[in-house]
Design a protein around this motif. Structure first.
Motif, PDB file in Angstrom:
ATOM      1  N   ARG A   3       0.822  -1.218   0.000  1.00  0.00           N
ATOM      2  CA  ARG A   3       0.000   0.000   0.000  1.00  0.00           C
ATOM      3  C   ARG A   3       0.851   1.261   0.000  1.00  0.00           C
ATOM      4  O   ARG A   3       0.375   2.327  -0.401  1.00  0.00           O
ATOM      5  CB  ARG A   3      -0.985  -0.033   1.167  1.00  0.00           C
ATOM      6  CG  ARG A   3      -2.154  -0.972   0.887  1.00  0.00           C
ATOM      7  CD  ARG A   3      -3.047  -1.131   2.080  1.00  0.00           C
ATOM      8  NE  ARG A   3      -2.645  -2.243   2.921  1.00  0.00           N
ATOM      9  CZ  ARG A   3      -2.863  -2.317   4.218  1.00  0.00           C
ATOM     10  NH1 ARG A   3      -3.461  -1.335   4.850  1.00  0.00           N
ATOM     11  NH2 ARG A   3      -2.475  -3.386   4.897  1.00  0.00           N
TER      12      ARG A   3
ATOM     13  N   LYS B  40       9.027  -6.753   0.430  1.00  0.00           N
ATOM     14  CA  LYS B  40       9.169  -7.877   1.342  1.00  0.00           C
ATOM     15  C   LYS B  40      10.218  -8.840   0.780  1.00  0.00           C
ATOM     16  O   LYS B  40      10.545  -8.798  -0.409  1.00  0.00           O
ATOM     17  CB  LYS B  40       7.805  -8.516   1.577  1.00  0.00           C
ATOM     18  CG  LYS B  40       6.932  -7.549   2.407  1.00  0.00           C
ATOM     19  CD  LYS B  40       5.467  -7.904   2.519  1.00  0.00           C
ATOM     20  CE  LYS B  40       4.757  -6.736   3.233  1.00  0.00           C
ATOM     21  NZ  LYS B  40       3.292  -6.810   3.176  1.00  0.00           N
TER      22      LYS B  40
ATOM     23  N   LEU C 165       4.937  -5.828  12.754  1.00  0.00           N
ATOM     24  CA  LEU C 165       3.796  -4.943  12.527  1.00  0.00           C
ATOM     25  C   LEU C 165       2.648  -5.381  13.415  1.00  0.00           C
ATOM     26  O   LEU C 165       2.830  -6.239  14.292  1.00  0.00           O
ATOM     27  CB  LEU C 165       3.414  -4.866  11.047  1.00  0.00           C
ATOM     28  CG  LEU C 165       2.793  -6.052  10.357  1.00  0.00           C
ATOM     29  CD1 LEU C 165       2.212  -5.609   9.011  1.00  0.00           C
ATOM     30  CD2 LEU C 165       3.808  -7.127  10.110  1.00  0.00           C
TER      31      LEU C 165
ATOM     32  N   LEU D 273      -0.755   3.913   6.018  1.00  0.00           N
ATOM     33  CA  LEU D 273      -1.223   3.880   7.406  1.00  0.00           C
ATOM     34  C   LEU D 273      -0.075   3.680   8.388  1.00  0.00           C
ATOM     35  O   LEU D 273       0.809   2.859   8.158  1.00  0.00           O
ATOM     36  CB  LEU D 273      -2.235   2.728   7.514  1.00  0.00           C
ATOM     37  CG  LEU D 273      -2.900   2.459   8.845  1.00  0.00           C
ATOM     38  CD1 LEU D 273      -4.364   2.031   8.618  1.00  0.00           C
ATOM     39  CD2 LEU D 273      -2.168   1.383   9.621  1.00  0.00           C
TER      40      LEU D 273
HETATM   41  O1  LIG Z   1       2.703   0.610  11.548  1.00  0.00           O
HETATM   42  P1  LIG Z   1       2.670  -0.873  11.356  1.00  0.00           P
HETATM   43  O2  LIG Z   1       2.213  -1.612  12.585  1.00  0.00           O
HETATM   44  O3  LIG Z   1       3.932  -1.422  10.801  1.00  0.00           O
HETATM   45  O4  LIG Z   1       1.518  -1.194  10.311  1.00  0.00           O
HETATM   46  C1  LIG Z   1       1.326  -0.444   9.138  1.00  0.00           C
HETATM   47  C2  LIG Z   1       1.647  -1.242   7.915  1.00  0.00           C
HETATM   48  O5  LIG Z   1       0.753  -2.359   7.796  1.00  0.00           O
HETATM   49  C3  LIG Z   1       0.165  -2.359   6.496  1.00  0.00           C
HETATM   50  O6  LIG Z   1       0.916  -3.082   5.578  1.00  0.00           O
HETATM   51  P2  LIG Z   1       0.926  -4.684   5.489  1.00  0.00           P
HETATM   52  O7  LIG Z   1       2.167  -5.196   6.133  1.00  0.00           O
HETATM   53  O8  LIG Z   1      -0.377  -5.220   5.964  1.00  0.00           O
HETATM   54  O9  LIG Z   1       1.152  -4.943   3.957  1.00  0.00           O
HETATM   55  P3  LIG Z   1       0.404  -4.538   2.579  1.00  0.00           P
HETATM   56  O10 LIG Z   1       0.648  -3.062   2.382  1.00  0.00           O
HETATM   57  O11 LIG Z   1       1.147  -5.363   1.595  1.00  0.00           O
HETATM   58  O12 LIG Z   1      -1.063  -4.862   2.706  1.00  0.00           O
HETATM   59  C4  LIG Z   1       0.164  -0.900   6.116  1.00  0.00           C
HETATM   60  O13 LIG Z   1       0.052  -0.710   4.716  1.00  0.00           O
HETATM   61  C5  LIG Z   1       1.464  -0.410   6.667  1.00  0.00           C
HETATM   62  O14 LIG Z   1       2.543  -0.655   5.775  1.00  0.00           O
END
Ligand SMILES: O=P(O)(O)OC[C@H]1O[C@H](OP(=O)(O)OP(=O)(O)O)[C@H](O)[C@@H]1O
Ligand SMILES: Nc1ncnc2[nH]cnc12
Length: 171
Positions: free
Chosen positions: A58, A79, A94, A120
């Motif tokens: 995201r 990743k 996370l 976020l």
């Molecule tokens: O502040 P944190 O606790 O680290 O959480 C925030 C992170 O979690 C979500 O990503 P996610 O790892 O779910 O991956 P995605 O963007 O691939 O859905 C979001 O997009 C942030 O990158």
């Protein structure tokens, strides 16, 4: 802009107890998406961004249009195992798990002024890891930009000292 009306909450996704903030309604509304990026771009200009770095996945839908609006480059943080060239990596936690993030070893020039961007801010684990990767390469992180902040999870504390701009905060 009433940002809250553009964000859908899904209870118990992807795990029980998580109140997932779904930004797809905001992304689907062209004028809201543009306004969101424009507001973050004003901030990024204020702090003198020369490069935007965003974490998968995201972070790409925030960071790439932000870089385009600024006329600067965008660097993906991915990743484990997804980037094709040599990388540096960092492990992170996370809200619902742990993983490894990587960046190409030549993606940031030493001293380059970098804004990090994501959809976020929750615990701040993802962004703290992204900042650590930029600093490992010698970049100078000048700010962090998000659509959403989940204030109760304390992510700001993990980014201590960094200018932060978020469009909406939930406590
Ligand atoms: O502040 P944190 O606790 O680290 O959480 C925030 C992170 O979690 C979500 O990503 P996610 O790892 O779910 O991956 P995605 O963007 O691939 O859905 C979001 O997009 C942030 O990158
Ligand atoms: N509550 C949440 N909603 C959406 N993305 C997230 N990433 C970490 N926590 C999240």
């Amino acid at each position: 802009m009433d940002w809250n009306s553009k964000i859908r909450e899904i209870l118990d996704f992807p795990q029980p107890g998580i109140r997932f903030k779904d930004i797809t309604p905001l992304l689907a509304d062209g004028s809201a998406y543009r306004q969101a990026i424009d507001e973050l771009a004003s901030f990024a200009r204020e702090v003198g961004a020369q490069l935007v770095v965003g974490p998968e996945a995201r972070g790409f839908v925030v960071g790439a249009p932000l870089a385009y609006a600024l006329g600067v480059g965008f660097v993906p943080v991915r990743k484990r195992g997804k980037l094709p060239h040599r990388t540096v990596s960092v492990e992170y936690a996370l809200e619902y798990g742990t993983d490894v993030l990587e960046i190409h070893e030549d993606a940031v020039r030493p001293g380059q002024r970098v804004v990090v961007a994501d959809d976020l801010l929750a615990t701040g684990g993802t962004m703290a890891a992204t900042v650590a990767l930029v600093r490992k390469l010698g970049g100078f992180v000048v700010g962090a930009a998000f659509f959403i902040e989940l204030g109760a999870l304390g992510g700001r504390d993990r980014l201590a000292g960094l200018p932060i701009r978020t469009l909406i905060r939930y406590d």
